[in-house]
Motif scaffolding. Structure first.
Motif, PDB file in Angstrom:
ATOM      1  N   ALA A  35     -49.472-123.456  10.797  1.00 56.94           N
ATOM      2  CA  ALA A  35     -50.514-123.237   9.612  1.00 56.94           C
ATOM      3  C   ALA A  35     -51.217-121.913   9.723  1.00 56.94           C
ATOM      4  O   ALA A  35     -51.481-121.514   8.829  1.00 56.94           O
ATOM      5  N   HIS A  36     -51.368-121.209  11.014  1.00 60.16           N
ATOM      6  CA  HIS A  36     -51.891-120.208  11.006  1.00 60.16           C
ATOM      7  C   HIS A  36     -51.182-119.161  10.586  1.00 60.16           C
ATOM      8  O   HIS A  36     -51.477-118.084   9.702  1.00 60.16           O
ATOM      9  N   HIS A  37     -49.524-119.237  10.463  1.00 55.56           N
ATOM     10  CA  HIS A  37     -48.789-118.514   9.646  1.00 55.56           C
ATOM     11  C   HIS A  37     -48.946-118.405   8.256  1.00 55.56           C
ATOM     12  O   HIS A  37     -49.057-117.698   7.486  1.00 55.56           O
ATOM     13  N   VAL A  38     -49.305-119.824   7.820  1.00 60.35           N
ATOM     14  CA  VAL A  38     -49.369-119.906   6.502  1.00 60.35           C
ATOM     15  C   VAL A  38     -50.685-119.229   5.954  1.00 60.35           C
ATOM     16  O   VAL A  38     -50.739-118.439   4.869  1.00 60.35           O
ATOM     17  N   GLN A  39     -51.746-119.294   6.857  1.00 59.80           N
ATOM     18  CA  GLN A  39     -53.173-118.559   6.603  1.00 59.80           C
ATOM     19  C   GLN A  39     -52.583-117.053   6.583  1.00 59.80           C
ATOM     20  O   GLN A  39     -53.341-116.330   5.712  1.00 59.80           O
ATOM     21  N   ASN A  40     -51.820-116.491   7.612  1.00 59.02           N
ATOM     22  CA  ASN A  40     -51.617-115.113   7.361  1.00 59.02           C
ATOM     23  C   ASN A  40     -50.969-114.739   6.033  1.00 59.02           C
ATOM     24  O   ASN A  40     -51.081-113.744   5.365  1.00 59.02           O
ATOM     25  N   GLN A  41     -49.861-115.562   5.727  1.00 58.95           N
ATOM     26  CA  GLN A  41     -49.118-115.364   4.237  1.00 58.95           C
ATOM     27  C   GLN A  41     -50.120-115.358   3.136  1.00 58.95           C
ATOM     28  O   GLN A  41     -50.001-114.629   2.299  1.00 58.95           O
ATOM     29  N   LEU A  42     -51.046-116.152   3.401  1.00 59.49           N
ATOM     30  CA  LEU A  42     -52.106-116.266   2.289  1.00 59.49           C
ATOM     31  C   LEU A  42     -53.311-115.310   2.284  1.00 59.49           C
ATOM     32  O   LEU A  42     -54.309-115.116   1.511  1.00 59.49           O
ATOM     33  N   GLY A  43     -53.345-114.323   3.268  1.00 61.42           N
ATOM     34  CA  GLY A  43     -54.314-113.136   3.368  1.00 61.42           C
ATOM     35  C   GLY A  43     -55.335-113.631   3.877  1.00 61.42           C
ATOM     36  O   GLY A  43     -56.395-112.950   3.970  1.00 61.42           O
ATOM     37  N   ILE A  44     -55.500-114.797   4.401  1.00 62.32           N
ATOM     38  CA  ILE A  44     -56.666-115.463   4.997  1.00 62.32           C
ATOM     39  C   ILE A  44     -57.124-114.985   6.542  1.00 62.32           C
ATOM     40  O   ILE A  44     -58.151-114.358   6.776  1.00 62.32           O
ATOM     41  N   LEU A  45     -55.880-114.593   7.332  1.00 61.29           N
ATOM     42  CA  LEU A  45     -56.349-114.190   8.895  1.00 61.29           C
ATOM     43  C   LEU A  45     -56.695-112.721   9.015  1.00 61.29           C
ATOM     44  O   LEU A  45     -57.729-112.635   9.287  1.00 61.29           O
ATOM     45  N   PRO A  46     -56.415-111.680   7.955  1.00 63.29           N
ATOM     46  CA  PRO A  46     -56.998-110.609   7.960  1.00 63.29           C
ATOM     47  C   PRO A  46     -58.111-110.456   7.348  1.00 63.29           C
ATOM     48  O   PRO A  46     -58.969-109.579   8.114  1.00 63.29           O
ATOM     49  N   LYS A  47     -58.393-111.221   6.355  1.00 60.35           N
ATOM     50  CA  LYS A  47     -59.776-111.275   5.999  1.00 60.35           C
ATOM     51  C   LYS A  47     -60.767-111.637   6.827  1.00 60.35           C
ATOM     52  O   LYS A  47     -61.926-111.138   7.218  1.00 60.35           O
ATOM     53  N   VAL A  48     -60.538-112.832   7.557  1.00 61.95           N
ATOM     54  CA  VAL A  48     -61.452-113.123   8.696  1.00 61.95           C
ATOM     55  C   VAL A  48     -61.617-112.456   9.939  1.00 61.95           C
ATOM     56  O   VAL A  48     -62.593-112.150  10.348  1.00 61.95           O
ATOM     57  N   ASP A  49     -60.651-111.534  10.160  1.00 59.13           N
ATOM     58  CA  ASP A  49     -60.442-110.734  11.330  1.00 59.13           C
ATOM     59  C   ASP A  49     -61.452-109.590  10.684  1.00 59.13           C
ATOM     60  O   ASP A  49     -62.224-109.141  11.681  1.00 59.13           O
ATOM     61  N   ALA A  50     -61.206-108.974   9.750  1.00 61.24           N
ATOM     62  CA  ALA A  50     -62.359-107.948   9.217  1.00 61.24           C
ATOM     63  C   ALA A  50     -63.704-108.545   9.356  1.00 61.24           C
ATOM     64  O   ALA A  50     -64.510-107.782   9.647  1.00 61.24           O
ATOM     65  N   LEU A  51     -63.869-109.750   8.976  1.00 66.92           N
ATOM     66  CA  LEU A  51     -65.364-110.255   8.992  1.00 66.92           C
ATOM     67  C   LEU A  51     -65.877-110.360  10.348  1.00 66.92           C
ATOM     68  O   LEU A  51     -67.044-110.021  10.707  1.00 66.92           O
ATOM     69  N   ARG A  52     -64.850-110.836  11.480  1.00 63.41           N
ATOM     70  CA  ARG A  52     -65.252-111.044  12.464  1.00 63.41           C
ATOM     71  C   ARG A  52     -65.806-109.860  13.182  1.00 63.41           C
ATOM     72  O   ARG A  52     -66.665-109.646  14.173  1.00 63.41           O
ATOM     73  N   ARG A  53     -65.087-108.580  13.207  1.00 68.53           N
ATOM     74  CA  ARG A  53     -65.319-107.385  13.497  1.00 68.53           C
ATOM     75  C   ARG A  53     -66.626-106.822  13.133  1.00 68.53           C
ATOM     76  O   ARG A  53     -67.495-105.928  13.922  1.00 68.53           O
TER      77      ARG A  53
END
Length: 276
Positions: A160-178
């Motif tokens: 499911a985390h890979h699904v999030q990555n494919q949908l562009g969710i992981l990088p967006k959250v990463d940017a917000l976290r930083r």
């Protein structure tokens, strides 16, 4: 879970055998969960955080390792089939499955070192999920979440985390976290994890034909046993919500159930939810 006749996924990479070094120290379950959050978003080697020494040798895998690999490869196939259908039907996109690295002892990922102490995790840097064959034993014996469907849920969660990555969710959250404080970053990670639980529920709904009596309860029990509040209580600590990175037991099981009941990716948007 009925996996007889299910083919093995070709997207499984088996690395080495169990190292000869003894496992010493370790963070415990709460530490494991904390390290997982690091692995999702940073490129650091997490092996230095879990302590102890582990030697990666070329020793042959044990029979238990082989069984775990077979099981993992078949479960991965079910995720490929499910998301291969859902992506075009619900998202208008083509699904590209991740690789699952099954290892015994220690290995390296695009996000740093991986070992049994770090637990299963997904690395967006190399788009691979990592699973130590001993984790299933720890899930059942140390965390009280036994059963084959509980183990399958863990694999589905990492996919499911890979699904999030494919949908562009992981990088967006990463940017917000930083750009966020520690407490704010933790809150973002909770929403990310609960979304993954919901997506895992969608997977479970789509493999109903493979489920046996009690399988859904196994998955829900596993979700509860890895809730932040439960883990902190088990460690003898009072739950501290600002430190949560995966959500409470009720939240994790609740979002899994939501995905299972709806079967719709749109119902898993935790970032749009007023209450988790």
């Amino acid at each position: 879970m009925r996996l007889k006749g299910i083919r093995r996924s070709r997207n499984v990479e088996v690395r080495g055998g169990r190292g000869g070094g003894a496992r010493k120290g370790g963070l415990g379950i709460v530490g494991v969960i904390a390290v997982l959050a690091i692995g999702y978003f940073t490129g650091i080697d997490v092996s230095s955080l879990v302590g102890g020494t582990q030697n990666q040798s070329g020793a042959p895998a044990s029979q238990a390792d082989s069984a775990a690999t077979q099981f993992s490869a078949q479960v991965l196939t079910t995720t490929e089939d499910v998301w291969g259908n859902i992506f075009p039907e619900q998202l208008g996109r083509t699904y590209e499955p991740p690789q699952l690295v099954v290892f015994s002892g220690v290995t390296q990922s695009g996000c740093g070192g991986a070992s049994g102490a770090t637990g299963p995790f997904y690395c967006p840097a190399d788009e691979k999920a990592y699973l130590d064959t001993q984790f299933f034993d720890m899930l059942a014996q140390r965390m009280g979440a036994g059963g084959d469907f509980a183990a399958a849920y863990v694999i589905a969660h990492e996919v499911a985390h890979h699904v999030q990555n494919q949908l562009g969710i992981l990088p967006k959250v990463d940017a917000l976290r930083r750009r966020s404080s520690e407490a704010e970053a933790n809150a973002l990670t909770v929403r990310l994890e609960l979304m993954a639980d919901c997506l895992s529920g969608i997977w479970a709904m789509n493999v109903k034909g493979l489920m046996e009596r009690g399988d859904l309860d196994e998955a829900l029990n596993a979700a509860r046993k890895i809730g932040d509040d439960y883990l902190q209580k088990q460690a003898g600590r009072a739950p501290q919500p600002h430190t949560f990175t995966h959500g409470t037991s009720a939240q994790r099981s609740g979002w899994f159930q939501r995905g299972y009941d709806s079967g719709q990716v749109g119902q898993c948007d935790t970032f749009a939810a007023d209450r988790l």
